[in-house]
Scaffold this motif. Structure first.
Motif, PDB file in Angstrom:
ATOM      1  N   ARG A  24       0.805  -1.183   0.006  1.00 17.81           N
ATOM      2  CA  ARG A  24      -0.053  -0.074   0.051  1.00 17.81           C
ATOM      3  C   ARG A  24       0.829   1.124   0.105  1.00 17.81           C
ATOM      4  NH1 ARG A  24      -3.630   0.616   4.598  1.00 17.81           N
ATOM      5  NH2 ARG A  24      -2.309  -0.412   5.719  1.00 17.81           N
ATOM      6  N   GLN A  35       1.087   5.464  -0.239  1.00 20.31           N
ATOM      7  CA  GLN A  35       0.543   6.648  -0.008  1.00 20.31           C
ATOM      8  C   GLN A  35       1.207   7.778  -0.972  1.00 20.31           C
ATOM      9  OE1 GLN A  35       0.681   8.887   3.497  1.00 20.31           O
ATOM     10  NE2 GLN A  35      -1.520   8.762   3.961  1.00 20.31           N
ATOM     11  N   ARG A  74      -4.012  12.566  -1.036  1.00 17.25           N
ATOM     12  CA  ARG A  74      -3.876  11.583   0.155  1.00 17.25           C
ATOM     13  C   ARG A  74      -4.511  10.299  -0.197  1.00 17.25           C
ATOM     14  NH1 ARG A  74      -0.967  12.755   4.342  1.00 17.25           N
ATOM     15  NH2 ARG A  74      -0.062  14.645   4.056  1.00 17.25           N
ATOM     16  N   ARG A  75      -4.341   9.490  -1.258  1.00 19.67           N
ATOM     17  CA  ARG A  75      -5.046   8.445  -1.724  1.00 19.67           C
ATOM     18  C   ARG A  75      -3.975   7.063  -1.313  1.00 19.67           C
ATOM     19  NH1 ARG A  75      -4.616   7.950  -7.366  1.00 19.67           N
ATOM     20  NH2 ARG A  75      -3.068   9.129  -7.304  1.00 19.67           N
ATOM     21  N   GLU A  76      -4.612   6.280  -1.062  1.00 16.34           N
ATOM     22  CA  GLU A  76      -3.730   5.109  -0.623  1.00 16.34           C
ATOM     23  C   GLU A  76      -3.952   4.117  -1.802  1.00 16.34           C
ATOM     24  OE1 GLU A  76      -2.548   4.529   4.008  1.00 16.34           O
ATOM     25  OE2 GLU A  76      -3.261   2.900   2.824  1.00 16.34           O
ATOM     26  N   SER A  77      -2.842   3.848  -2.746  1.00 18.18           N
ATOM     27  CA  SER A  77      -3.194   2.658  -3.762  1.00 18.18           C
ATOM     28  C   SER A  77      -2.718   1.390  -3.260  1.00 18.18           C
ATOM     29  CB  SER A  77      -2.514   3.486  -4.923  1.00 18.18           C
ATOM     30  OG  SER A  77      -1.312   3.973  -4.730  1.00 18.18           O
ATOM     31  N   THR A  78      -3.343   0.437  -3.948  1.00 15.38           N
ATOM     32  CA  THR A  78      -2.707  -0.917  -3.627  1.00 15.38           C
ATOM     33  C   THR A  78      -1.895  -1.529  -4.774  1.00 15.38           C
ATOM     34  OG1 THR A  78      -4.580  -1.310  -2.006  1.00 15.38           O
ATOM     35  CG2 THR A  78      -3.266  -3.178  -2.613  1.00 15.38           C
ATOM     36  N   ASN A  88       6.576   6.579   2.548  1.00 14.27           N
ATOM     37  CA  ASN A  88       5.212   6.534   1.814  1.00 14.27           C
ATOM     38  C   ASN A  88       4.775   4.972   1.703  1.00 14.27           C
ATOM     39  OD1 ASN A  88       5.431   9.281   1.463  1.00 14.27           O
ATOM     40  ND2 ASN A  88       6.056   9.050  -0.552  1.00 14.27           N
ATOM     41  N   LYS A 131       3.030   2.098   3.269  1.00 14.91           N
ATOM     42  CA  LYS A 131       2.424   2.048   4.333  1.00 14.91           C
ATOM     43  C   LYS A 131       2.602   0.618   4.888  1.00 14.91           C
ATOM     44  CE  LYS A 131       1.616   6.222   4.962  1.00 14.91           C
ATOM     45  NZ  LYS A 131       2.674   6.814   5.929  1.00 14.91           N
TER      46      LYS A 131
END
Lengths: 229, 123
Positions: A150, A152, A158-162, A200, A202
């Motif tokens: 994940r 960020q 402030r998106r969290e992309s996988t 960044n 996470k």
């Protein structure tokens, strides 16, 4: 230290020597004024901070020798601070080589300035890595791991992309260790290089480990397998 | 690193399939290479039939994928597997109505917000 000054004068490398001399300045407080005479003839002009330091020295230098100057140097050590992270090591360093009266913490040899600088950089690097490792759980990513992470993006959104992909390379460089992740995004293969200790990232999870016989799996670029690349 | 004579894929539905770069906008003496976010002048080499854009037409395009690594500001490096562009008009709006593939976030700052909003995935 006389030997240090001699080395500095002898070595042609003004830049590195100047920097080290600056931070070894409290160390070089032994100098009776003869050391200053040493410096002048080799045409080495110390940076201004050091200069006034040595001038101050000159005024207070007594002809008695070591005990008086060591007392002075102890006082000056307090005032002259260095603003790097590794202040702890440097202070130990100075204490160590300056006066015989002080107790000896682990000795960092001081004969060659450039080697010492590299050694200190090593220590700083390791410290930084330890600090990050205690904060976050970072798994051991090796080439051939399929990982899911994940990430960020700390810009406006402030998106969290996988992200999910296979690690095809890893480059070890202390705090700057990076790994290369290859994945298929919307039909196009994308490779990204991420710093392993980046704040960044996470969370990282290893899904699978494939057996590979290489450290860098660049041959996967030519093979568009159906499986997760 | 796109330069004149580079073939690029087209990732929108404007009708063109392949472009060949003939000029990089903003290059001095044609020395500079184009990266993601740069505008190029290109000629259409291959197009779908019965579409508004046809072969050997000179148009402008913005580069969205490069095989050369592209460094983001947070230390992440992105490298695509192909070179691709989206056809735009003089103002910077895309000519097609859909965009395929992943688009880098950096295009948003370069005022290609419409392309980024049409993208199925933003990197």
């Amino acid at each position: 230290m006389q030997s240090l000054l001699r080395n500095v004068c002898r070595a042609g490398n003004r830049g590195a020597a100047a920097r080290l001399l600056e931070f070894a300045a409290p160390v070089a407080t032994q100098p009776p004024s003869s050391a200053i005479k040493h410096l002048r003839p080799c045409g080495f002009t110390p940076p201004t901070g050091l200069d006034q330091f040595l001038c101050v020295q000159n005024r207070f230098i007594s002809r008695d020798g070591v005990p008086a100057s060591s007392g002075f140097c102890a006082k000056v050590l307090m005032t002259r601070g260095l603003s790097t992270v590794g202040t702890a090591e440097v202070a130990e360093d100075e204490d160590d080589s300056s006066s015989p009266a002080v107790e000896h913490p682990p000795r960092i040899k001081f004969k060659r300035p450039d080697k010492t600088a590299r050694h200190i950089m090593n220590i700083l690097n390791k410290e930084a890595v330890e600090k990050v490792r205690t904060e976050r759980e970072i798994p051991d990513v090796q080439p051939g791991c399929i990982i899911q992470m994940r990430l960020q993006v700390p810009e406006n959104k402030r998106r969290e992309s996988t992200l999910k992909g296979i690690v095809i390379a890893r480059r070890n460089a202390g705090i700057n260790t990076t790994f290369r992740l290859r994945r298929l995004v919307a039909g196009v293969g994308v490779e990204s290089v991420f710093p392993l200790y980046s704040p960044n990232i996470k969370e990282m999870k290893i899904l699978d480990r494939k057996k590979v016989r290489r450290a860098k799996l660049y041959y996967l670029r030519d093979r568009m397998n159906a499986l997760k690349k | 690193m796109i330069q004149p004579q580079t073939l690029l894929n087209v990732v929108d539905n404007s009708g063109a399939q392949k472009l060949m770069c003939i000029r990089v906008i903003g290059a001095a003496g044609n020395q500079r290479y184009a990266r993601i976010g740069d505008v190029i002048v290109a000629v259409i080499k291959d197009a779908l039939p019965q579409m508004p854009l046809e072969r050997s037409k000179v148009i402008r395009a913005v580069i969205v994928h490069t095989c050369k690594e592209f460094k983001c500001e947070d230390g992440i490096i992105i490298r695509y597997d192909d070179n691709a562009a989206v056809i735009i008009d003089q103002k910077g709006n895309p000519k097609g109505t859909r965009v395929f593939g992943a688009i880098a976030e950096e295009l948003r700052e370069l005022n290609f917000t419409k392309i980024v909003s049409l993208a199925p995935e933003v990197l």
